[in-house]
Design a protein around this motif. Structure first.
Motif, short mmCIF file in Angstrom:
data_model
loop_
_atom_site.label_atom_id
_atom_site.label_comp_id
_atom_site.label_asym_id
_atom_site.label_seq_id
_atom_site.Cartn_x
_atom_site.Cartn_y
_atom_site.Cartn_z
N CYS A 404 21.10 11.67 -18.43
CA CYS A 404 20.16 10.75 -17.78
C CYS A 404 18.76 10.86 -18.39
CB CYS A 404 20.10 11.06 -16.28
SG CYS A 404 18.95 10.00 -15.38
N LEU A 405 18.30 9.74 -18.99
CA LEU A 405 16.99 9.74 -19.64
C LEU A 405 15.85 9.81 -18.62
CD1 LEU A 405 17.63 7.01 -22.37
CD2 LEU A 405 17.62 9.49 -22.66
N GLY A 406 16.15 9.42 -17.38
CA GLY A 406 15.10 9.42 -16.38
C GLY A 406 15.09 10.67 -15.52
N MET A 407 15.69 11.77 -16.00
CA MET A 407 15.83 12.97 -15.18
C MET A 407 14.48 13.50 -14.70
SD MET A 407 17.66 16.61 -16.11
CE MET A 407 16.50 16.99 -17.42
N ARG A 408 13.53 13.70 -15.61
CA ARG A 408 12.22 14.24 -15.21
C ARG A 408 11.49 13.27 -14.28
NH1 ARG A 408 9.02 15.97 -20.40
NH2 ARG A 408 10.07 14.15 -21.25
N PHE A 409 11.62 11.99 -14.58
CA PHE A 409 11.02 10.98 -13.72
C PHE A 409 11.58 11.06 -12.31
CE2 PHE A 409 11.02 6.79 -11.78
CZ PHE A 409 9.74 6.31 -12.02
N ALA A 410 12.92 11.12 -12.21
CA ALA A 410 13.57 11.18 -10.90
C ALA A 410 13.21 12.45 -10.15
CB ALA A 410 15.09 11.08 -11.08
N MET A 411 13.16 13.58 -10.84
CA MET A 411 12.82 14.84 -10.19
C MET A 411 11.39 14.80 -9.65
SD MET A 411 15.43 16.86 -10.11
CE MET A 411 15.07 18.62 -10.13
N ALA A 412 10.47 14.22 -10.40
CA ALA A 412 9.08 14.11 -9.93
C ALA A 412 9.00 13.21 -8.70
CB ALA A 412 8.19 13.58 -11.05
N LEU A 413 9.72 12.09 -8.74
CA LEU A 413 9.73 11.14 -7.61
C LEU A 413 10.25 11.81 -6.34
CD1 LEU A 413 11.17 7.52 -7.85
CD2 LEU A 413 11.79 9.00 -5.96
N VAL A 414 11.36 12.53 -6.46
CA VAL A 414 11.99 13.18 -5.30
C VAL A 414 11.13 14.33 -4.77
CG1 VAL A 414 13.97 14.60 -4.60
CG2 VAL A 414 14.34 12.49 -5.88
N LYS A 415 10.67 15.19 -5.67
CA LYS A 415 9.89 16.36 -5.24
C LYS A 415 8.57 15.96 -4.59
CE LYS A 415 11.75 19.74 -8.53
NZ LYS A 415 11.44 20.64 -9.67
N LEU A 416 7.91 14.96 -5.15
CA LEU A 416 6.63 14.52 -4.58
C LEU A 416 6.82 14.01 -3.15
CD1 LEU A 416 3.60 13.85 -4.87
CD2 LEU A 416 4.29 11.61 -5.76
N ALA A 417 7.83 13.17 -2.94
CA ALA A 417 8.08 12.64 -1.59
C ALA A 417 8.37 13.77 -0.60
CB ALA A 417 9.23 11.65 -1.62
N LEU A 418 9.22 14.71 -1.00
CA LEU A 418 9.56 15.82 -0.11
C LEU A 418 8.32 16.62 0.28
CD1 LEU A 418 12.87 17.56 -1.28
CD2 LEU A 418 12.46 16.33 0.84
N VAL A 419 7.50 16.96 -0.71
CA VAL A 419 6.32 17.80 -0.45
C VAL A 419 5.33 17.08 0.45
CG1 VAL A 419 4.27 18.81 -1.53
CG2 VAL A 419 6.52 19.26 -2.49
N GLU A 420 5.01 15.85 0.13
CA GLU A 420 3.98 15.14 0.91
C GLU A 420 4.46 14.84 2.33
OE1 GLU A 420 1.71 12.09 -0.86
OE2 GLU A 420 0.84 13.58 -2.22
N VAL A 421 5.75 14.57 2.50
CA VAL A 421 6.27 14.32 3.84
C VAL A 421 6.33 15.62 4.64
CG1 VAL A 421 8.35 13.68 5.13
CG2 VAL A 421 7.52 12.21 3.29
N LEU A 422 6.82 16.71 4.02
CA LEU A 422 6.98 17.97 4.74
C LEU A 422 5.66 18.71 4.96
CD1 LEU A 422 10.30 19.30 3.16
CD2 LEU A 422 9.98 18.26 5.41
N GLN A 423 4.60 18.29 4.30
CA GLN A 423 3.27 18.82 4.63
C GLN A 423 2.89 18.48 6.07
OE1 GLN A 423 0.76 17.12 1.47
NE2 GLN A 423 0.19 19.19 0.86
N THR A 424 3.37 17.34 6.53
CA THR A 424 2.94 16.82 7.83
C THR A 424 4.05 16.75 8.86
OG1 THR A 424 1.31 15.47 6.66
CG2 THR A 424 1.74 14.88 8.95
N TYR A 425 5.28 16.53 8.42
CA TYR A 425 6.37 16.26 9.35
C TYR A 425 7.54 17.24 9.17
CZ TYR A 425 3.82 11.85 9.26
OH TYR A 425 2.83 10.90 9.29
N SER A 426 8.36 17.30 10.22
CA SER A 426 9.64 18.00 10.17
C SER A 426 10.72 17.03 10.64
CB SER A 426 9.63 19.24 11.08
OG SER A 426 8.74 20.21 10.59
N PHE A 427 11.95 17.32 10.25
CA PHE A 427 13.08 16.48 10.65
C PHE A 427 14.07 17.29 11.45
CE2 PHE A 427 11.29 14.45 6.91
CZ PHE A 427 11.27 13.12 7.28
N GLU A 428 14.70 16.63 12.42
CA GLU A 428 15.66 17.31 13.30
C GLU A 428 16.90 16.43 13.46
OE1 GLU A 428 13.73 17.85 17.02
OE2 GLU A 428 11.92 18.73 16.14
N VAL A 429 18.05 17.09 13.60
CA VAL A 429 19.26 16.34 13.93
C VAL A 429 19.16 15.91 15.39
CG1 VAL A 429 20.71 17.50 12.22
CG2 VAL A 429 20.52 18.44 14.53
N CYS A 430 19.85 14.85 15.73
CA CYS A 430 19.81 14.33 17.09
C CYS A 430 21.19 13.80 17.45
CB CYS A 430 18.75 13.23 17.21
SG CYS A 430 18.98 11.89 16.01
#
Length: 469
Positions: A404-430
């Motif tokens: 996959c030529l977009g591997m680094r791009f995809a990893m940056a996209l995924v990691k950034l979203a996780l970090v910025e969301v988890l700075q403020t929020y948590s998720f729970e099963v329901c």
């Protein structure tokens, strides 16, 4: 014979000949694996082994791996496919030439623009302690990032979730099952179907994106301004080769540019959004792991400091979490290569023209390679343990010259979203969370029904949970 319909002798000969040819054509590709001494489930006429072991094709791979071991045969309708899970053979198949088959800082700034919108749109839901459909949020974020980085288009799918881009993006990978079966049963009709404009992809969605990209190309041809996106990079390769008059390297054609740009956006959107949804699902089911990750986030970016690319890519526990999520739910369930010539690998003969398939989903859940394979354990990919992992047993992005030529791009996209969301929020099963997930039998690896979780604002006090690993 009086009970049979009265036909002439010629008619009976034609009917019997037709039935004979019909049966023969539906079965003549079968038997290849018996000749090679490779185990295979018994195929049905025309249908092959499709759906024989499990309705979901990549779960069927896991079942066959348990039944037959590291190598087995299958028939996708009439097409014979050799499945290989032996790491040494995978290395040869994916890297050797006997088989056919960029992230920059500006793009990271665009990603941050859209991740800020993601966290902002989650706020109201978190304050009200609501249950949300995860794909609605991570799907919008992924689509916006892909469109802006590839085409310099700012969609803002959060404000317009039913806009034409979002609507057609959801339809693009809805394959026509009847057309797939027809092509599989009668592949000699494929050239005719191509002439008639038939396609496995959704026709209206394909036409919409083709028109959008063609219009953008026309606008850029008539403008002195040049964007710095993936689409422009493709155009530049064509322009450069034109000025050089290089017959050996003619660059991309207009058709290839339009097709590649469309697939970059929408294949990237589907795989990135699915990866984020699965990761958040795994974290919600494993709150201690989520808190460990949040602890690393707080230590790396104290007081919610802005996320930087360099620091993000150096976060070890985050990398372990993402890699483990990709192990459990790889974006592509299979990798395929075609044998250009007859070869013998580790004692197994692979005939010329044989389609060889690496069942990535099953490989990632092989108990011989991964102890407790169904468990979410990021420590498998810790700095200490990572060195012992055979690279040909972990293939979320493929490997070798066609990975996959977009591997680094995809990893940056995924990691950034996780970090910025988890700075403020948590998720729970329901109560609405499906456990375990029922998987979609068609297309990419994804759940049959949307994942639903509860989102809540994080507690201000940090949990003391020891080291990240």
């Amino acid at each position: 014979m009086s009970f049979l319909p009265f036909f002439s002798l010629e008619t009976w000969i034609l009917l019997i000949s037709f039935l004979f040819l019909f049966v023969m054509y539906g079965t003549w590709t079968f038997g290849v694996f018996e000749k090679l001494g490779i185990p295979c489930s018994k195929p049905l006429m025309y249908w092959g082994t499709t759906g024989r072991d499990h309705q979901v094709y990549y779960l069927a791979d896991a079942v066959c791996a348990q039944k037959y071991g590291k190598i087995w045969g299958m028939y996708e309708l009439r097409k014979p496919i050799l499945a290989v899970m032996d790491p040494d053979m995978i290395k040869t198949i994916l890297v050797k030439e006997c088989f056919t088959y960029f992230t920059n800082r500006r793009m990271f700034v665009l990603m941050k623009h859209h991740s800020a919108r993601l966290t902002e749109n989650l706020q109201t839901k978190a304050e009200q302690d609501e249950v949300i459909c995860i794909k609605d949020y991570f799907g919008a974020y992924s689509l916006d990032v892909m469109a802006s980085c590839a085409l310099s288009v700012d969609l803002d799918s959060f404000k317009d979730p039913s806009g034409p881009f979002s609507t057609h993006a959801g339809k693009l990978f809805q394959f026509s099952v009847l057309l797939f079966l027809f092509q599989g049963f009668f592949p000699f009709f494929i050239p005719l179907l191509n002439l008639l404009g038939a396609s496995l992809f959704n026709k209206s969605a394909s036409a919409f994106f083709k028109t959008v990209v063609e219009n953008m190309r026309a606008e850029r041809n008539n403008s002195s301004k040049h964007s710095r996106d993936v689409f422009q990079y493709m155009i530049n390769t064509q322009t450069a080769s034109h000025y050089k008059k290089d017959s050996q390297n003619s660059g991309l054609t207009d058709h290839e540019i339009i097709s590649q740009a469309t697939m970059f956006v929408f294949a990237g959107y589907e795989t990135s959004s699915a990866t984020l949804c699965f990761l958040v699902y795994c974290l919600a089911r494993n709150p201690k792991i989520m808190k460990c990750l949040q602890k690393e986030i707080d230590a790396t970016f104290p007081n919610k400091d802005p996320v930087t690319y360099e620091a993000l890519m150096q976060m070890e526990y985050l990398d372990s979490v993402v890699n483990e999520g990709l192990r459990l739910y790889p974006p592509l369930a299979r990798l395929e290569r075609m044998a250009k010539e007859t070869v013998k690998i580790n004692g197994t003969t692979i005939p010329k023209g044989m389609l060889v398939m690496v069942p990535v989903y099953a490989l990632h859940r092989d108990s011989d390679l991964w102890p407790e394979p169904e468990e979410f354990k990021p420590e498998r990919f810790s700095k200490e343990n990572k060195q012992s992992i055979n690279p040909y047993t972990y293939l979320p992005f493929g490997i070798g010259p066609r990975n996959c030529l977009g591997m680094r791009f995809a990893m940056a996209l995924v990691k950034l979203a996780l970090v910025e969301v988890l700075q403020t929020y948590s998720f729970e099963v329901c109560q609405e969370t499906e456990i375990p997930l029922q998987m979609d039998p068609q297309g990419l690896v994804k759940p049959l029904r949307p994942i639903k979780l509860k989102v809540a604002k994080r507690c201000t006090e940090a949990a003391n949970l020891g080291n990240f690993d």
